[in-house]
Design a protein around this motif. Structure first.
Motif, PDB file in Angstrom:
ATOM      1  N   GLY A 201       0.770  -1.237   0.000  1.00 54.57           N
ATOM      2  CA  GLY A 201       0.000   0.000   0.000  1.00 54.57           C
ATOM      3  C   GLY A 201       0.797   1.280   0.000  1.00 54.57           C
ATOM      4  N   TYR A 202       2.083   1.212  -0.189  1.00 57.40           N
ATOM      5  CA  TYR A 202       2.909   2.418  -0.283  1.00 57.40           C
ATOM      6  C   TYR A 202       4.237   2.057  -0.947  1.00 57.40           C
ATOM      7  CZ  TYR A 202       5.709   0.715   3.686  1.00 57.40           C
ATOM      8  OH  TYR A 202       6.521  -0.031   4.502  1.00 57.40           O
ATOM      9  N   SER A 203       4.951   3.096  -1.383  1.00 56.47           N
ATOM     10  CA  SER A 203       6.269   2.902  -1.977  1.00 56.47           C
ATOM     11  C   SER A 203       7.269   3.804  -1.272  1.00 56.47           C
ATOM     12  CB  SER A 203       6.240   3.244  -3.475  1.00 56.47           C
ATOM     13  OG  SER A 203       7.536   3.149  -4.040  1.00 56.47           O
ATOM     14  N   LEU A 204       8.423   3.233  -0.935  1.00 62.97           N
ATOM     15  CA  LEU A 204       9.503   4.015  -0.336  1.00 62.97           C
ATOM     16  C   LEU A 204      10.733   3.839  -1.219  1.00 62.97           C
ATOM     17  CD1 LEU A 204      10.389   4.191   3.441  1.00 62.97           C
ATOM     18  CD2 LEU A 204      12.081   4.495   1.652  1.00 62.97           C
ATOM     19  N   VAL A 205      11.205   4.937  -1.781  1.00 62.52           N
ATOM     20  CA  VAL A 205      12.359   4.914  -2.681  1.00 62.52           C
ATOM     21  C   VAL A 205      13.519   5.632  -2.007  1.00 62.52           C
ATOM     22  CG1 VAL A 205      13.275   5.781  -4.857  1.00 62.52           C
ATOM     23  CG2 VAL A 205      11.026   4.720  -4.794  1.00 62.52           C
ATOM     24  N   ASP A 206      14.644   4.954  -1.937  1.00 56.20           N
ATOM     25  CA  ASP A 206      15.803   5.456  -1.193  1.00 56.20           C
ATOM     26  C   ASP A 206      16.969   5.755  -2.134  1.00 56.20           C
ATOM     27  OD1 ASP A 206      17.574   6.120   0.782  1.00 56.20           O
ATOM     28  OD2 ASP A 206      17.800   4.090   1.584  1.00 56.20           O
ATOM     29  N   ARG A 207      17.182   7.029  -2.439  1.00 56.48           N
ATOM     30  CA  ARG A 207      18.324   7.518  -3.224  1.00 56.48           C
ATOM     31  C   ARG A 207      18.365   6.975  -4.659  1.00 56.48           C
ATOM     32  NH1 ARG A 207      22.750   5.353   0.679  1.00 56.48           N
ATOM     33  NH2 ARG A 207      21.114   3.764   0.806  1.00 56.48           N
ATOM     34  N   GLU A 208      17.244   6.532  -5.198  1.00 60.43           N
ATOM     35  CA  GLU A 208      17.223   6.033  -6.576  1.00 60.43           C
ATOM     36  C   GLU A 208      16.964   7.139  -7.595  1.00 60.43           C
ATOM     37  OE1 GLU A 208      15.388   2.328  -7.697  1.00 60.43           O
ATOM     38  OE2 GLU A 208      14.899   1.927  -5.598  1.00 60.43           O
ATOM     39  N   ALA A 209      16.195   8.130  -7.211  1.00 60.49           N
ATOM     40  CA  ALA A 209      15.856   9.200  -8.145  1.00 60.49           C
ATOM     41  C   ALA A 209      16.790  10.395  -8.024  1.00 60.49           C
ATOM     42  CB  ALA A 209      14.410   9.653  -7.933  1.00 60.49           C
ATOM     43  N   GLU A 210      17.314  10.609  -6.831  1.00 60.40           N
ATOM     44  CA  GLU A 210      18.194  11.754  -6.580  1.00 60.40           C
ATOM     45  C   GLU A 210      19.177  11.375  -5.483  1.00 60.40           C
ATOM     46  OE1 GLU A 210      17.861  16.309  -4.834  1.00 60.40           O
ATOM     47  OE2 GLU A 210      16.102  15.361  -5.726  1.00 60.40           O
ATOM     48  N   PRO A 211      20.455  11.672  -5.647  1.00 66.26           N
ATOM     49  CA  PRO A 211      21.444  11.320  -4.616  1.00 66.26           C
ATOM     50  C   PRO A 211      21.101  11.959  -3.270  1.00 66.26           C
ATOM     51  CG  PRO A 211      22.542  11.987  -6.637  1.00 66.26           C
ATOM     52  CD  PRO A 211      21.082  12.317  -6.813  1.00 66.26           C
ATOM     53  N   GLY A 212      21.150  11.166  -2.217  1.00 66.73           N
ATOM     54  CA  GLY A 212      20.936  11.707  -0.884  1.00 66.73           C
ATOM     55  C   GLY A 212      19.502  12.040  -0.556  1.00 66.73           C
ATOM     56  N   PHE A 213      18.554  11.549  -1.358  1.00 71.05           N
ATOM     57  CA  PHE A 213      17.150  11.896  -1.134  1.00 71.05           C
ATOM     58  C   PHE A 213      16.313  10.632  -1.131  1.00 71.05           C
ATOM     59  CE2 PHE A 213      12.945  13.518  -2.301  1.00 71.05           C
ATOM     60  CZ  PHE A 213      12.843  14.641  -1.489  1.00 71.05           C
ATOM     61  N   ARG A 214      15.370  10.553  -0.193  1.00 68.82           N
ATOM     62  CA  ARG A 214      14.433   9.431  -0.133  1.00 68.82           C
ATOM     63  C   ARG A 214      13.017   9.963   0.028  1.00 68.82           C
ATOM     64  NH1 ARG A 214      17.529   8.044   5.084  1.00 68.82           N
ATOM     65  NH2 ARG A 214      18.482   6.444   3.746  1.00 68.82           N
ATOM     66  N   SER A 215      12.050   9.196  -0.442  1.00 63.83           N
ATOM     67  CA  SER A 215      10.666   9.649  -0.344  1.00 63.83           C
ATOM     68  C   SER A 215       9.730   8.465  -0.173  1.00 63.83           C
ATOM     69  CB  SER A 215      10.264  10.449  -1.591  1.00 63.83           C
ATOM     70  OG  SER A 215      10.213   9.607  -2.730  1.00 63.83           O
ATOM     71  N   ILE A 216       8.553   8.759   0.364  1.00 64.72           N
ATOM     72  CA  ILE A 216       7.525   7.750   0.576  1.00 64.72           C
ATOM     73  C   ILE A 216       6.221   8.262  -0.025  1.00 64.72           C
ATOM     74  CG2 ILE A 216       6.896   8.650   2.865  1.00 64.72           C
ATOM     75  CD1 ILE A 216       6.483   5.696   3.718  1.00 64.72           C
ATOM     76  N   ALA A 217       5.485   7.381  -0.699  1.00 60.92           N
ATOM     77  CA  ALA A 217       4.270   7.795  -1.404  1.00 60.92           C
ATOM     78  C   ALA A 217       3.159   6.776  -1.191  1.00 60.92           C
ATOM     79  CB  ALA A 217       4.541   7.963  -2.899  1.00 60.92           C
ATOM     80  N   VAL A 218       1.924   7.270  -1.263  1.00 59.90           N
ATOM     81  CA  VAL A 218       0.744   6.409  -1.164  1.00 59.90           C
ATOM     82  C   VAL A 218      -0.150   6.672  -2.368  1.00 59.90           C
ATOM     83  CG1 VAL A 218       0.805   6.394   1.354  1.00 59.90           C
ATOM     84  CG2 VAL A 218      -0.608   8.088   0.154  1.00 59.90           C
ATOM     85  N   PRO A 219      -0.958   5.678  -2.758  1.00 55.22           N
ATOM     86  CA  PRO A 219      -1.891   5.899  -3.868  1.00 55.22           C
ATOM     87  C   PRO A 219      -3.078   6.742  -3.430  1.00 55.22           C
ATOM     88  CG  PRO A 219      -2.171   3.692  -2.978  1.00 55.22           C
ATOM     89  CD  PRO A 219      -0.982   4.290  -2.275  1.00 55.22           C
ATOM     90  N   ILE A 220      -3.534   7.589  -4.322  1.00 55.65           N
ATOM     91  CA  ILE A 220      -4.783   8.337  -4.145  1.00 55.65           C
ATOM     92  C   ILE A 220      -5.817   7.690  -5.060  1.00 55.65           C
ATOM     93  CG2 ILE A 220      -5.925  10.562  -4.335  1.00 55.65           C
ATOM     94  CD1 ILE A 220      -3.789  10.409  -2.119  1.00 55.65           C
ATOM     95  N   ARG A 221      -6.873   7.178  -4.468  1.00 56.81           N
ATOM     96  CA  ARG A 221      -7.882   6.444  -5.229  1.00 56.81           C
ATOM     97  C   ARG A 221      -9.170   7.249  -5.327  1.00 56.81           C
ATOM     98  NH1 ARG A 221      -6.294   1.010  -5.492  1.00 56.81           N
ATOM     99  NH2 ARG A 221      -4.568   0.482  -4.066  1.00 56.81           N
ATOM    100  N   ARG A 222      -9.886   7.031  -6.428  1.00 59.44           N
ATOM    101  CA  ARG A 222     -11.206   7.638  -6.535  1.00 59.44           C
ATOM    102  C   ARG A 222     -12.222   6.710  -5.862  1.00 59.44           C
ATOM    103  NH1 ARG A 222     -11.633   6.876 -13.077  1.00 59.44           N
ATOM    104  NH2 ARG A 222     -12.331   4.697 -13.067  1.00 59.44           N
ATOM    105  N   TYR A 223     -13.501   7.094  -5.931  1.00 55.05           N
ATOM    106  CA  TYR A 223     -14.553   6.394  -5.182  1.00 55.05           C
ATOM    107  C   TYR A 223     -14.624   4.900  -5.471  1.00 55.05           C
ATOM    108  CZ  TYR A 223     -17.294   6.076  -9.450  1.00 55.05           C
ATOM    109  OH  TYR A 223     -17.729   5.757 -10.722  1.00 55.05           O
ATOM    110  N   ASP A 224     -14.246   4.480  -6.708  1.00 59.79           N
ATOM    111  CA  ASP A 224     -14.357   3.076  -7.084  1.00 59.79           C
ATOM    112  C   ASP A 224     -13.071   2.287  -6.842  1.00 59.79           C
ATOM    113  OD1 ASP A 224     -12.779   4.167  -9.040  1.00 59.79           O
ATOM    114  OD2 ASP A 224     -13.988   3.486 -10.734  1.00 59.79           O
ATOM    115  N   GLY A 225     -12.078   2.907  -6.229  1.00 55.82           N
ATOM    116  CA  GLY A 225     -10.840   2.216  -5.898  1.00 55.82           C
ATOM    117  C   GLY A 225      -9.723   2.368  -6.907  1.00 55.82           C
ATOM    118  N   ALA A 226      -9.990   2.952  -8.074  1.00 58.11           N
ATOM    119  CA  ALA A 226      -8.960   3.123  -9.096  1.00 58.11           C
ATOM    120  C   ALA A 226      -7.948   4.179  -8.653  1.00 58.11           C
ATOM    121  CB  ALA A 226      -9.592   3.535 -10.424  1.00 58.11           C
ATOM    122  N   ILE A 227      -6.667   3.905  -8.884  1.00 59.62           N
ATOM    123  CA  ILE A 227      -5.605   4.850  -8.534  1.00 59.62           C
ATOM    124  C   ILE A 227      -5.573   5.975  -9.563  1.00 59.62           C
ATOM    125  CG2 ILE A 227      -3.116   5.165  -8.242  1.00 59.62           C
ATOM    126  CD1 ILE A 227      -2.969   2.247  -7.327  1.00 59.62           C
TER     127      ILE A 227
END
Length: 265
Positions: A201-227
């Motif tokens: 239910g989430y993604s955590l990316v560690d220094r893959e997109a930018e050196p020294g930077f990490r981020s965590i993300a969650v999906p935003i779904r509409r009423y029917d569950g589609a991301i």
């Protein structure tokens, strides 16, 4: 200098179709070229970037100048602030941004970090909303900024909307260029990582997109569950560990996603 690819549906419609306006397509490609280069451009620059004859590029630029979207000193061309009206029209009409903005403001205030919202566009994640905590300065990603899908937390969340077969085919068609020494470019591994992220239910990316930077993300779904979007919080590695990101940032992001879902149709 990179050339701007023609949209896929342009080739599908065909130049002989009554439904396709070639001049409009060329004008939009020229506007996009300025964003790709991030600097004033000569006529030759534009023609090369957009794969257009010089005469055609000149007509497009003169039309945009007459319409107030481009300025020129007769050698270099640049966009005018009027172009911001096009972005404002999108943001004003985008339901997802309108629904999420107040919720993102709450998340940002709680986490004391920048919270950003991205949507899918081709092989990129495009940021369409941003919330900053109340402090003098906060670094973050500007609206309209694009990042690759395969190596970013928001991108992997967005790719999670695909079933396994679609996901595999999509990744196979991508050129996975390493952004940092940590970027995963092995395609089966990327697919497996996205499937695992979808499951938890989430993604955590560690220094893959930018050196020294990490981020965590969650999906935003509409009423029917589609991301339909992804929301994230990022920070430099010297300020927070991956475990702290999960403990501090994941709960408010998940609460926001849950509150937003019944509001997005």
């Amino acid at each position: 200098m990179p050339k701007l690819k023609r949209p896929a549906d342009e080739a599908e419609v065909g130049e002989d179709s009554a439904e396709f306006i070639e001049s409009l397509s060329r004008g939009l490609r020229v506007i996009e070229a300025f964003g790709a280069e991030r600097r004033p451009m000569t006529l030759s620059d534009i023609a090369k970037a957009c794969d257009l004859p010089r005469a055609t590029a000149r007509r497009v630029l003169l039309t945009l100048r007459k319409s107030g979207y481009v300025t020129s000193d007769e050698r270099l061309f640049a966009l005018t602030p009027r172009v911001l009206g096009l972005a404002s029209a999108y943001l004003a009409s985008n339901q997802i941004s309108a629904v999420l903005q107040p919720l993102m403001d709450e998340v940002s205030a709680t986490a004391k970090e920048v919270c950003s919202l991205a949507i899918l566009d081709g092989d990129d994640a495009v940021f369409v909303a941003r919330a900053s905590p109340a402090r003098v300065f906060s670094a973050g990603i500007d609206l309209g900024y694009r990042l690759p899908l395969f190596c970013t937390s928001v991108g992997r969340v967005l790719l999670g909307r695909l079933d396994n077969d679609e996901l595999t085919a999509t990744i196979e068609a991508m050129n996975l260029a390493a952004q940092t020494p940590e970027t995963i470019v092995d395609k089966p591994t990327v697919v497996a990582t996205i499937i695992a992220d979808r499951t938890r239910g989430y993604s955590l990316v560690d220094r893959e997109a930018e050196p020294g930077f990490r981020s965590i993300a969650v999906p935003i779904r509409r009423y029917d569950g589609a991301i339909v979007a992804a929301a994230n919080i990022g920070a430099h590695v010297d300020r927070i560990t991956t475990g702290e990101m999960i403990d501090r940032f994941l709960p408010p992001l998940q609460r926001m996603a849950k509150e937003a879902q019944p509001l997005i149709v």
